[in-house]
Design an enzyme around this catalytic site. Structure first.
Site, PDB file in Angstrom:
ATOM      1  N   SER A 190       8.789 -53.302  61.706  1.00 11.31           N
ATOM      2  CA  SER A 190       7.621 -52.578  61.223  1.00 11.31           C
ATOM      3  C   SER A 190       7.756 -52.340  59.733  1.00 11.31           C
ATOM      4  O   SER A 190       8.724 -52.767  59.101  1.00 11.31           O
ATOM      5  CB  SER A 190       7.485 -51.227  61.952  1.00 11.31           C
ATOM      6  N   LYS A 191       6.786 -51.639  59.162  1.00 10.48           N
ATOM      7  CA  LYS A 191       6.766 -51.420  57.715  1.00 10.48           C
ATOM      8  C   LYS A 191       8.003 -50.678  57.223  1.00 10.48           C
ATOM      9  O   LYS A 191       8.375 -50.806  56.063  1.00 10.48           O
ATOM     10  CB  LYS A 191       5.504 -50.649  57.319  1.00 10.48           C
ATOM     11  N   ARG A 192       8.616 -49.895  58.081  1.00  9.51           N
ATOM     12  CA  ARG A 192       9.790 -49.143  57.622  1.00  9.51           C
ATOM     13  C   ARG A 192      10.965 -50.065  57.291  1.00  9.51           C
ATOM     14  O   ARG A 192      11.914 -49.661  56.627  1.00  9.51           O
ATOM     15  CB  ARG A 192      10.220 -48.111  58.676  1.00  9.51           C
ATOM     16  N   HIS A 193      10.907 -51.305  57.768  1.00  9.38           N
ATOM     17  CA  HIS A 193      11.982 -52.261  57.471  1.00  9.38           C
ATOM     18  C   HIS A 193      11.706 -53.042  56.179  1.00  9.38           C
ATOM     19  O   HIS A 193      12.487 -53.900  55.791  1.00  9.38           O
ATOM     20  CB  HIS A 193      12.142 -53.255  58.632  1.00  9.38           C
ATOM     21  N   GLY A 194      10.601 -52.737  55.531  1.00  8.32           N
ATOM     22  CA  GLY A 194      10.237 -53.483  54.326  1.00  8.32           C
ATOM     23  C   GLY A 194       9.001 -54.323  54.583  1.00  8.32           C
ATOM     24  O   GLY A 194       8.136 -53.959  55.377  1.00  8.32           O
TER      25      GLY A 194
END
Length: 469
Positions: free
Chosen positions: A238-242
């Protein structure tokens, strides 16, 4: 049998890396078998589909080089065909009108849950003919009540689902619009899709779609349900991984060749080989070699591949993608050396094309100011004599070339009786504005001789101003 595969994204957002990998696998299999690859945009979710998302998908596919042999085909342009097939199923008694209100179905499902049963439509209107006039209805497919569906999956082996696990799914909503599972079936049939590669989240849809295909007398494609991609922490990407959008990787300075090479290895392998050209991928790819386990995204590995391709691809090929990053910074690459030449000397020194553009501006435009740290260390009064002497030597060169430039720098250091660093470092800061650049001889050779003289003067003025302040 001629192989036909498809990638069928929903335009409700950007093209994410999971979708890009599915598209790549579908594209590779079609190419490896001499078949066709279809791009189908499943935009029947009118409320959530946007034109911006459609363009993002097309832009992502084009950037990756995954060109379609057919398409893009838009489902919203095929509503007449879906209605035709629904009418056929109704006429043959393979579908029916269901007048059950939504709140009634919700109550039934809640009661089923309380009993520990699987919530499902009970088939109330399956065989009824007492249709009320003027009441809204949906159209449901008559799923077989007995038997089972066997899916021979290239990734997961044989999957068997009993028809008693499936209820009569809705194929047309009360406003007449067809549903996802139905449109997919008609499209796959009409487009002659022979192999469906998609995410494991679609496994539950597959038996329903197979039953509709059977009801239509249509051929059943072969399936390959690939596992999801996880972040490096083991959780769903997801976005939290970049970056998860394909175009974000473009914006961050990755080459499409690097991302393709990285994605193909997220679930597929050929021995211990890590680096694959697109031609090698096509030659070696097999659906049966896709693994069942989820793959974890590793940005460090992607960075390594990006560096490999920046250094190993022809500079002209890298330049096609690098120019976009220079343009984003407002750097006109027509006013300076050929971009290919800059790439050849900078590729070893950066991780991304974005970084390359950021550190290479001085080849094409005047830098705004000296790097404070580099200037403080190297543009001191003690450097003035070295800069004056090396300027004189450089401007005296008739053949402006790297060997001649290096000779001039060496001779200046010898003449002054100092080490190379006492001449080279002030000169490097003068011409580049900072303390880092490729080897000085090559760097200066890519700049105009007069420009080098002007920048040395700029450094000398800087030193003079510091002395007077």
């Amino acid at each position: 049998m001629s192989v036909v595969t498809r990638f069928a994204p929903s335009p409700t957002g950007y093209l994410h890396v999971g979708g890009a990998r599915t598209a790549l696998y579908s594209w590779l299999y079609a190419k490896s078998q001499g078949g066709k690859f279809v791009l189908r945009v499943e935009d029947t979710d009118i409320e959530r589909s946007t034109e911006e998302a459609k363009q993002a998908i097309l832009e992502g596919m084009a950037w990756l080089g995954l060109d379609a042999d057919v398409g893009p085909v838009y489902q919203t342009e095929r509503f007449d065909r879906y209605k035709e097939v629904i009418d056929k199923l109704l006429a043959e008694g393979k579908a029916y009108k269901c007048f059950m209100p939504a709140d009634e179905l919700d109550s039934i499902r809640e009661a089923q849950k309380e009993k520990g049963e699987k919530p499902r439509y009970p088939g109330t209107w399956r065989d009824r003919t007492d249709h009320p006039e003027g009441k809204p209805f949906v159209i449901r497919f008559k799923n077989p009540l007995e038997g089972e569906v066997v899916i021979k999956d290239h990734v997961r082996g044989e999957i068997t689902i009993s028809n008693t696990e499936l209820d009569d799914l809705i194929i047309a909503r009360s406003d007449g619009t067809p549903t996802y599972n139905f449109c997919v079936v008609v499209d796959d049939w009409d487009m002659g899709i022979t192999h469906v590669v998609r995410g494991e989240d679609h496994i539950n849809n597959t038996p329903r779609q197979i039953n509709i295909l059977k009801a239509l007398g249509a051929p059943i494609p072969e399936y390959a349900h690939v596992s999801m991609i996880l972040g490096d922490d083991g959780k769903k990407l997801s976005k939290r991984h970049g970056a998860v959008s394909v175009m974000q990787y473009r914006d961050d300075g990755y080459l499409p060749q690097a991302l393709l090479n990285y994605l193909v290895r997220l679930g597929w392998s050929h021995g211990d080989q890590e680096v694959f050209s697109v031609e090698e991928m096509i030659e070696l790819f097999s659906l049966d070699a896709i693994g069942q386990s989820a793959s974890a995204f590793n940005t460090e590995k992607l960075v390594w591949l990006n560096q490999h391709y920046m250094k190993s691809l022809p500079a002209s090929e890298v330049a096609e993608h690098a120019k976009w990053h220079f343009d984003q910074l407002g750097i006109d690459t027509t006013k300076g050396p050929a971009l290919e030449q800059v790439i050849e000397i900078q590729a070893e020194r950066v991780k991304t094309l974005k970084e390359m553009a950021e550190i290479s501006g001085y080849f094409y435009q005047e830098y705004e100011a000296f790097d404070e740290k580099a200037a403080k260390k190297h543009l001191r009064p003690v450097a003035k004599d070295a800069l004056v002497a090396v300027k004189e030597a450089l401007l005296a060169i008739d053949d402006w070339s790297a060997p001649a430039i290096q000779s001039a720098i060496n001779e200046t250091a010898d003449k002054l009786g100092v080490g190379m660093g006492k001449v080279g470092m002030p000169l490097r800061v003068a011409v580049s504005g900072g303390g880092n650049s490729p080897s000085l001889d090559i760097t200066l050779a890519l700049l105009e001789q007069t420009k080098v003289g002007e920048r040395i003067d700029k450094a000398l003025n800087f030193i003079a101003n510091r002395e007077n302040s």
